[in-house]
Design a protein around this motif. Sequence first.
Motif, PDB file in Angstrom:
ATOM      1  N   GLY A  56       0.793  -1.226   0.000  1.00  0.00           N
ATOM      2  CA  GLY A  56       0.000   0.000   0.000  1.00  0.00           C
ATOM      3  C   GLY A  56       0.824   1.274   0.000  1.00  0.00           C
ATOM      4  N   ASN A  57       1.979   1.275  -0.645  1.00  0.00           N
ATOM      5  CA  ASN A  57       2.826   2.468  -0.758  1.00  0.00           C
ATOM      6  C   ASN A  57       3.264   3.051   0.578  1.00  0.00           C
ATOM      7  OD1 ASN A  57       2.794   2.400  -3.571  1.00  0.00           O
ATOM      8  ND2 ASN A  57       0.858   3.506  -3.632  1.00  0.00           N
ATOM      9  N   ILE A  58       3.517   2.191   1.542  1.00  0.00           N
ATOM     10  CA  ILE A  58       4.057   2.649   2.824  1.00  0.00           C
ATOM     11  C   ILE A  58       5.509   2.194   2.918  1.00  0.00           C
ATOM     12  CG2 ILE A  58       1.814   2.542   3.988  1.00  0.00           C
ATOM     13  CD1 ILE A  58       3.258  -0.017   5.419  1.00  0.00           C
ATOM     14  N   PHE A  59       6.234   2.780   3.866  1.00  0.00           N
ATOM     15  CA  PHE A  59       7.592   2.337   4.156  1.00  0.00           C
ATOM     16  C   PHE A  59       7.629   1.930   5.612  1.00  0.00           C
ATOM     17  CE2 PHE A  59       8.231   4.473   0.245  1.00  0.00           C
ATOM     18  CZ  PHE A  59       9.333   3.861  -0.328  1.00  0.00           C
ATOM     19  N   ARG A  60       8.289   0.809   5.889  1.00  0.00           N
ATOM     20  CA  ARG A  60       8.338   0.265   7.240  1.00  0.00           C
ATOM     21  C   ARG A  60       9.782  -0.032   7.621  1.00  0.00           C
ATOM     22  NH1 ARG A  60       9.149  -5.257   6.452  1.00  0.00           N
ATOM     23  NH2 ARG A  60       8.393  -5.974   8.446  1.00  0.00           N
ATOM     24  N   TYR A  61      10.024  -0.126   8.929  1.00  0.00           N
ATOM     25  CA  TYR A  61      11.357  -0.467   9.409  1.00  0.00           C
ATOM     26  C   TYR A  61      11.618  -1.961   9.221  1.00  0.00           C
ATOM     27  CZ  TYR A  61      12.238   4.066  11.493  1.00  0.00           C
ATOM     28  OH  TYR A  61      12.473   5.400  11.677  1.00  0.00           O
ATOM     29  N   ALA A  62      12.875  -2.271   8.872  1.00  0.00           N
ATOM     30  CA  ALA A  62      13.312  -3.660   8.729  1.00  0.00           C
ATOM     31  C   ALA A  62      14.779  -3.747   9.125  1.00  0.00           C
ATOM     32  CB  ALA A  62      13.130  -4.133   7.290  1.00  0.00           C
ATOM     33  N   ALA A  63      15.194  -4.948   9.497  1.00  0.00           N
ATOM     34  CA  ALA A  63      16.606  -5.183   9.811  1.00  0.00           C
ATOM     35  C   ALA A  63      17.409  -5.125   8.510  1.00  0.00           C
ATOM     36  CB  ALA A  63      16.774  -6.538  10.489  1.00  0.00           C
ATOM     37  N   PRO A  64      18.667  -4.734   8.569  1.00  0.00           N
ATOM     38  CA  PRO A  64      19.467  -4.659   7.345  1.00  0.00           C
ATOM     39  C   PRO A  64      19.534  -6.017   6.644  1.00  0.00           C
ATOM     40  CG  PRO A  64      20.796  -4.120   9.292  1.00  0.00           C
ATOM     41  CD  PRO A  64      19.418  -4.425   9.761  1.00  0.00           C
ATOM     42  N   GLY A  65      19.379  -5.994   5.335  1.00  0.00           N
ATOM     43  CA  GLY A  65      19.442  -7.225   4.561  1.00  0.00           C
ATOM     44  C   GLY A  65      18.161  -8.024   4.538  1.00  0.00           C
ATOM     45  N   GLU A  66      17.188  -7.625   5.325  1.00  0.00           N
ATOM     46  CA  GLU A  66      15.921  -8.354   5.354  1.00  0.00           C
ATOM     47  C   GLU A  66      15.104  -8.004   4.117  1.00  0.00           C
ATOM     48  OE1 GLU A  66      11.752  -7.840   7.661  1.00  0.00           O
ATOM     49  OE2 GLU A  66      13.508  -7.943   8.937  1.00  0.00           O
ATOM     50  N   THR A  67      14.684  -9.028   3.382  1.00  0.00           N
ATOM     51  CA  THR A  67      13.785  -8.801   2.259  1.00  0.00           C
ATOM     52  C   THR A  67      12.380  -8.942   2.804  1.00  0.00           C
ATOM     53  OG1 THR A  67      15.374  -9.786   0.760  1.00  0.00           O
ATOM     54  CG2 THR A  67      13.125  -9.543  -0.044  1.00  0.00           C
ATOM     55  N   PRO A  68      11.613  -7.883   2.763  1.00  0.00           N
ATOM     56  CA  PRO A  68      10.287  -7.967   3.351  1.00  0.00           C
ATOM     57  C   PRO A  68       9.417  -8.999   2.649  1.00  0.00           C
ATOM     58  CG  PRO A  68      10.777  -5.741   2.549  1.00  0.00           C
ATOM     59  CD  PRO A  68      11.897  -6.617   2.155  1.00  0.00           C
ATOM     60  N   PRO A  69       8.717  -9.846   3.424  1.00  0.00           N
ATOM     61  CA  PRO A  69       7.870 -10.858   2.829  1.00  0.00           C
ATOM     62  C   PRO A  69       6.803 -10.284   1.908  1.00  0.00           C
ATOM     63  CG  PRO A  69       7.919 -11.082   5.224  1.00  0.00           C
ATOM     64  CD  PRO A  69       8.719  -9.883   4.870  1.00  0.00           C
ATOM     65  N   LEU A  70       6.328  -9.107   2.209  1.00  0.00           N
ATOM     66  CA  LEU A  70       5.300  -8.500   1.374  1.00  0.00           C
ATOM     67  C   LEU A  70       5.807  -8.295  -0.042  1.00  0.00           C
ATOM     68  CD1 LEU A  70       3.834  -5.841   3.822  1.00  0.00           C
ATOM     69  CD2 LEU A  70       2.820  -8.009   3.133  1.00  0.00           C
ATOM     70  N   ARG A  71       7.040  -7.885  -0.190  1.00  0.00           N
ATOM     71  CA  ARG A  71       7.605  -7.670  -1.519  1.00  0.00           C
ATOM     72  C   ARG A  71       7.708  -8.995  -2.273  1.00  0.00           C
ATOM     73  NH1 ARG A  71       8.422  -2.597  -3.627  1.00  0.00           N
ATOM     74  NH2 ARG A  71      10.081  -3.560  -4.784  1.00  0.00           N
ATOM     75  N   ARG A  72       8.122 -10.051  -1.595  1.00  0.00           N
ATOM     76  CA  ARG A  72       8.229 -11.357  -2.253  1.00  0.00           C
ATOM     77  C   ARG A  72       6.857 -11.817  -2.715  1.00  0.00           C
ATOM     78  NH1 ARG A  72      12.135 -12.893   2.148  1.00  0.00           N
ATOM     79  NH2 ARG A  72      10.313 -13.700   3.199  1.00  0.00           N
TER      80      ARG A  72
END
Length: 151
Positions: A56-72
């Motif tokens: 939904g065009n938001i940006f969220r915090y993630a650990a470095p190198g983590e590929t967000p599951p939503l993108r996959r």
Amino acid sequence: MKARRQRLILEIIRQQVIETQEELAEALRAAGFPVTQATVSRDIRELGLVKVPGEGNIFRYAAPGETPPLRRDERLKRLLRSSVQFMDFSENLVVVKTLPGEAQGVASAIDQASWPEVIGTVAGDDTILVIVKPKKLVTTVLQRLNELARG
């Protein structure tokens, strides 16, 4: 105290969509850690957290190198919609028929989805075998693929 708080931060950002430092501070306070914005900012910097695109065009915090599951999942959904022509199963195998030349990209997206019941995929030019274990979950995998393909 700091190490426990930072471990909790990593757990929170894995389990929730956290868009702002204030949201993170509120989650920490709810977990019993009275923090200031300055403390949260420092923890974010020390942990090397990054902002990644979310649903939904938001940006969220993630650990470095983590590929967000939503993108996959978004990539898999897009590829299934545009490339897949037919899916069926036999025993513990799901057969996915794609447009010519599309099978390897779709198979890669299925592998990257990291579904625990999928052992792996084998792709040719226009056909993918998805290997499922245990056999009783093959219909679950096929249903999930169909749902993603439909939208």
